[in-house]
Write a protein that holds these residues in place. Structure first.
Motif, short mmCIF file in Angstrom:
data_model
loop_
_atom_site.label_atom_id
_atom_site.label_comp_id
_atom_site.label_asym_id
_atom_site.label_seq_id
_atom_site.Cartn_x
_atom_site.Cartn_y
_atom_site.Cartn_z
N SER A 2 5.21 -80.55 -2.97
CA SER A 2 5.20 -79.11 -2.69
C SER A 2 4.66 -78.85 -1.28
O SER A 2 4.02 -79.71 -0.66
N TRP A 3 4.97 -77.63 -0.79
CA TRP A 3 4.51 -77.27 0.55
C TRP A 3 2.99 -77.32 0.66
O TRP A 3 2.44 -77.77 1.66
N SER A 4 2.30 -76.90 -0.38
CA SER A 4 0.83 -76.93 -0.35
C SER A 4 0.32 -78.36 -0.26
O SER A 4 -0.66 -78.65 0.45
N ASP A 5 0.99 -79.28 -0.95
CA ASP A 5 0.58 -80.69 -0.89
C ASP A 5 0.86 -81.27 0.51
O ASP A 5 0.05 -82.04 1.05
N VAL A 6 2.01 -80.91 1.05
CA VAL A 6 2.36 -81.39 2.40
C VAL A 6 1.32 -80.91 3.41
O VAL A 6 0.83 -81.69 4.24
N LYS A 7 0.99 -79.64 3.33
CA LYS A 7 0.04 -79.07 4.29
C LYS A 7 -1.34 -79.70 4.13
O LYS A 7 -2.05 -79.96 5.10
N ARG A 8 -1.74 -79.93 2.84
CA ARG A 8 -3.04 -80.55 2.58
C ARG A 8 -3.11 -81.95 3.18
O ARG A 8 -4.09 -82.31 3.84
N VAL A 9 -2.07 -82.76 3.01
CA VAL A 9 -2.05 -84.12 3.56
C VAL A 9 -2.08 -84.08 5.08
O VAL A 9 -2.81 -84.84 5.73
N TRP A 10 -1.32 -83.15 5.64
CA TRP A 10 -1.26 -83.04 7.11
C TRP A 10 -2.63 -82.70 7.69
O TRP A 10 -3.07 -83.29 8.68
N LYS A 11 -3.33 -81.75 7.04
CA LYS A 11 -4.67 -81.38 7.52
C LYS A 11 -5.64 -82.55 7.39
O LYS A 11 -6.49 -82.77 8.26
N GLU A 12 -5.55 -83.31 6.28
CA GLU A 12 -6.44 -84.45 6.08
C GLU A 12 -6.22 -85.50 7.16
O GLU A 12 -7.18 -86.12 7.64
N LEU A 13 -4.98 -85.70 7.55
CA LEU A 13 -4.67 -86.68 8.60
C LEU A 13 -5.31 -86.28 9.93
O LEU A 13 -5.81 -87.13 10.67
N HIS A 14 -5.29 -84.99 10.21
CA HIS A 14 -5.91 -84.53 11.46
C HIS A 14 -7.43 -84.58 11.37
O HIS A 14 -8.11 -84.83 12.37
N LYS A 15 -7.96 -84.35 10.17
CA LYS A 15 -9.42 -84.30 10.00
C LYS A 15 -10.05 -85.68 9.91
O LYS A 15 -11.15 -85.92 10.44
N ASN A 16 -9.36 -86.62 9.28
CA ASN A 16 -9.95 -87.92 8.94
C ASN A 16 -9.22 -89.05 9.69
O ASN A 16 -8.10 -89.42 9.32
N PRO A 17 -9.86 -89.63 10.71
CA PRO A 17 -9.23 -90.74 11.44
C PRO A 17 -8.91 -91.93 10.54
O PRO A 17 -7.92 -92.64 10.77
N GLU A 18 -9.76 -92.13 9.50
CA GLU A 18 -9.50 -93.26 8.61
C GLU A 18 -8.22 -93.04 7.82
O GLU A 18 -7.47 -93.98 7.53
N ALA A 19 -7.96 -91.78 7.46
CA ALA A 19 -6.74 -91.48 6.71
C ALA A 19 -5.50 -91.75 7.56
O ALA A 19 -4.45 -92.17 7.05
N ARG A 20 -5.62 -91.48 8.87
CA ARG A 20 -4.46 -91.68 9.74
C ARG A 20 -4.05 -93.14 9.81
O ARG A 20 -2.89 -93.45 10.08
N LYS A 21 -4.97 -94.04 9.54
CA LYS A 21 -4.65 -95.46 9.62
C LYS A 21 -3.68 -95.89 8.52
O LYS A 21 -3.14 -97.00 8.55
N GLN A 22 -3.48 -95.00 7.52
CA GLN A 22 -2.53 -95.31 6.46
C GLN A 22 -1.08 -95.01 6.89
O GLN A 22 -0.14 -95.37 6.19
N LEU A 23 -0.95 -94.33 8.03
CA LEU A 23 0.39 -94.03 8.54
C LEU A 23 1.08 -95.30 9.04
O LEU A 23 0.42 -96.30 9.37
N ARG A 24 2.42 -95.24 9.13
CA ARG A 24 3.15 -96.36 9.71
C ARG A 24 2.66 -96.59 11.15
O ARG A 24 2.32 -95.62 11.83
N PRO A 25 2.65 -97.84 11.62
CA PRO A 25 2.11 -98.12 12.96
C PRO A 25 2.73 -97.28 14.06
O PRO A 25 2.00 -96.77 14.93
#
Length: 648
Positions: A2-25
């Motif tokens: 859902s859009w709310s889930d997408v937005k929540r994940v996107w915000k977490e990626l910007h907020k948490n550097p450790e979360a961003r490491k889960q992204l593709r290289p």
């Protein structure tokens, strides 16, 4: 998602550097670059649009890409119709050159400003599929929260780079709202990019093929099994007079079938017979083309692609090329002819005037007077200067070979005849000059054949039956008195008159003795340069003796005498003693002068002084002295006794 889930994940990626490491290289690296670019993560509107001038220039720079890609884009757009995807074509600078799709898709792309002219570089719009496909040079999909900026989180895209000649020239992609994500979109854009690249390669190869074949002077024709002409290069179109005809309307029958004499050629090319350099005559209206035909079968599993490739080489052009290689010996010009003698200059002026004419010339004069030099100079001063010049010595060839050398022969004309026949000098010299040296030695029976060629301006090869037109200028030369030869029935009077339209009598060297000092200086310079010798001069006594000599061998003899003197001289001066034996046969040949010490002034014309100098140089060792003088010890003792020199 859902859009709310997408937005929540996107915000977490910007907020948490450790979360961003889960992204593709590649996505993670792109986010890090966006932070360094200070791209605003909450960017809502895409405003990086080219100005009209910038967009026009981008399209002009990518004209070739667009010509090859637009048809593929249209096909892809038709294929994804109704799925909500738009198709985007971009250049290597991430500028959108074209965005197309159905009504629903284009309305969405316009609302989100995904339009032509949009600049989608990372530093302007953050992480997205387009700049990654270009920078990584590989296909990639970017979906929803993987985008850096909020403006792109609602989208999904798949892009594949377009590579031409090893360089990324653009990218093609599919873009839609994120909920339309489909795992097949990446495969589709990859196929589209491959199609565009293949089209570019085919167009490039086709362009190379066209330029190469059109630059070939030979005619190239392709004929299918039905006899239709499927390809003609420019040379063939010109050769056959078909410049203004549409190839789609041409067939072998329509071009060549109007004359029954072309039947063999028609059957050969339509049946795929293989032949190489087959001499043939093609008849087109009132024109006759003498040419060499090479026919190669074109095989294919598809009968529509089978047929024959035909190479047509005009004999005249082929002979001209061969003639230039074989007969490119006309290197002398009138500037190379040395002489100030009044009578000789009059002769040269006549030759210069005659060179502008096409009339036959007969050069008369003793052996060694330079008839061949004047013939070359006349050719190089004539309108035929850029065409072949061939020389043949009628006295140097065996009687039975002269005819084949002049007129050529067909295959099988006689035992030992070369396969495919042989082109004669008349054909090779076509449009140029043929120099017949020692014409007075041509057998009387061949003189009649030569006369016929001069009158009819055409030849028939030995063993052949076809007239081959030739356009040549004849320069003949002889050291014989042709009037006496005619009286003795060894030369035809009619041929004498035909060859001697312009007669030039070259004076012997003894009749232009005032030119000898000038010729000596010239030949000394030329011969020394040829053999890498230091410059030489000739003593006044030697010049005087050479000027008084009658020179029965003329200029050729003078050259040989000077060359011998140069080779024998050890110093810079050539004295008469070094060349006397050439002019006085009873005089013994001298040996190479020993080099005197620096500063010495020894006159070696005195044999006694030469003996004394050489003995002293070798410390009176008789063996070494004799060896240095090139004589035996016994001869050395005799000469020493002759001059009352001590021998013990």
């Amino acid at each position: 998602m859902s859009w709310s889930d997408v937005k929540r994940v996107w915000k977490e990626l910007h907020k948490n550097p450790e979360a961003r490491k889960q992204l593709r290289p590649e996505i993670y690296d792109s986010w890090e670059r966006c932070y360094s670019y200070q791209v605003p993560q909450f960017l809502r509107n895409l405003t990086s649009i080219c100005s009209p001038e910038e967009f026009k220039k981008a399209c002009e720079d990518s004209k070739y890409l667009m010509e090859n890609a637009i048809p593929v884009m249209n096909r892809l757009s038709e294929f994804v119709k109704g799925t909500g995807f738009v198709v985007g074509l971009n250049d290597a600078n991430c500028v959108a050159l074209s965005v197309i799709g159905d009504k629903e898709a284009t309305e969405w792309s316009q609302r989100t400003n995904v339009v032509a002219g949009l600049i989608s570089t990372e530093d302007k719009v953050g992480t997205n599929g387009l700049p990654l496909s270009v920078s990584l040079a590989k296909p990639i999909s970017v979906c929803s929260y993987e985008h850096f900026c909020l403006s792109a989180v609602t989208t999904t895209s798949s892009f594949a780079p377009i590579i031409n000649n090893g360089r990324v020239v653009g990218s093609i992609g599919l873009i839609a709202p994120y909920e339309r994500i489909d795992r097949h979109t990446l495969g589709m854009v990859v196929m589209a990019a491959d199609h565009i690249q293949s089209t570019m390669i085919l167009n490039r190869v086709s362009n190379y093929h066209q330029v190469i074949t059109d630059s070939i002077t030979d005619g190239v024709m392709v004929v299918d099994l039905s006899g239709s002409i499927t390809y003609l290069n420019k040379s063939c179109q010109k050769m056959l007079g078909l410049e203004n005809c549409r190839i789609s309307n041409l067939s072998v029958q329509s071009v060549f079938g109007k004359n029954i004499r072309n039947e063999y050629f028609i059957n050969m090319v339509t049946r795929g017979q293989e032949t190489t350099d087959n001499l043939m005559h093609l008849y087109l209206g009132k024109r006759q083309i003498s040419c060499h035909i090479t026919c190669t079968p074109l095989y294919s599993s598809n009968p529509a692609d089978a047929g024959s490739v035909v190479i047509i080489r005009e004999s005249e052009q082929m002979n001209r090329i061969v003639g230039k290689w074989i007969g490119g010996s006309a290197k002398m010009t009138f500037d190379n002819i040395i002489g100030e003698n009044t009578r000789f200059r009059e002769i040269i002026n006549i030759a210069q005037s005659a060179s502008q004419s096409d009339s036959n010339v007969l050069l008369l004069g003793e052996s060694g007077t330079g008839k061949d030099i004047i013939a070359q100079a006349m050719h190089n001063n004539s309108p035929r200067r850029n065409n072949p010049y061939l020389a043949i010595n009628c006295a140097a060839l065996p009687r039975e070979l002269i005819a084949s050398e002049l007129f050529g022969y067909e295959e099988g004309a006689f035992t030992g005849a070369r396969k495919g026949g042989n082109i004669g000098k008349f054909e090779l010299a076509n449009q140029g000059t043929l120099f017949l040296d020692e014409i007075g030695d041509m057998p009387i029976d061949l003189q009649a054949s030569l006369l016929r060629v001069l009158e009819e301006k055409s030849i028939i090869r030995l063993g052949g039956n076809k007239l081959i037109p030739v356009n040549i200028r004849i320069i003949a030369a002889t050291n014989k008195n042709l009037e006496n030869e005619i009286a003795c029935n060894r030369f035809r009077r009619d041929l004498y008159y035909r060859l001697g339209v312009i007669r030039i009598v070259i004076p012997p060297l003894r009749e232009r003795a005032d030119d000898i000092p000038l010729l000596i200086r010239h030949f000394l310079k030329v011969i020394c340069k040829r053999y890498g010798k230091s410059p030489k001069t000739m003593s006044a006594n030697a010049v005087e003796r050479l000027t008084d000599y009658p020179w029965p061998g003329n200029i050729r003899e003078l050259q040989n005498v000077l060359e011998g003197g140069i080779q024998l001289a050890a110093g810079e001066r050539i004295d008469y003693s070094l060349i006397a034996h050439y002019l006085e046969p009873d005089r013994q040949s001298p040996q190479v002068q020993p080099q005197p010490p620096s500063g010495a002034d020894i006159d070696f014309t005195d044999e006694r002084m030469l003996l004394e100098y050489t003995l002293k140089k070798h410390f009176y060792n008789k063996t070494n002295t004799a060896r240095a003088l090139g004589i035996s010890r016994q001869s050395l003792y005799k000469r020493m006794k002759k001059y009352n020199m001590k021998t013990d």
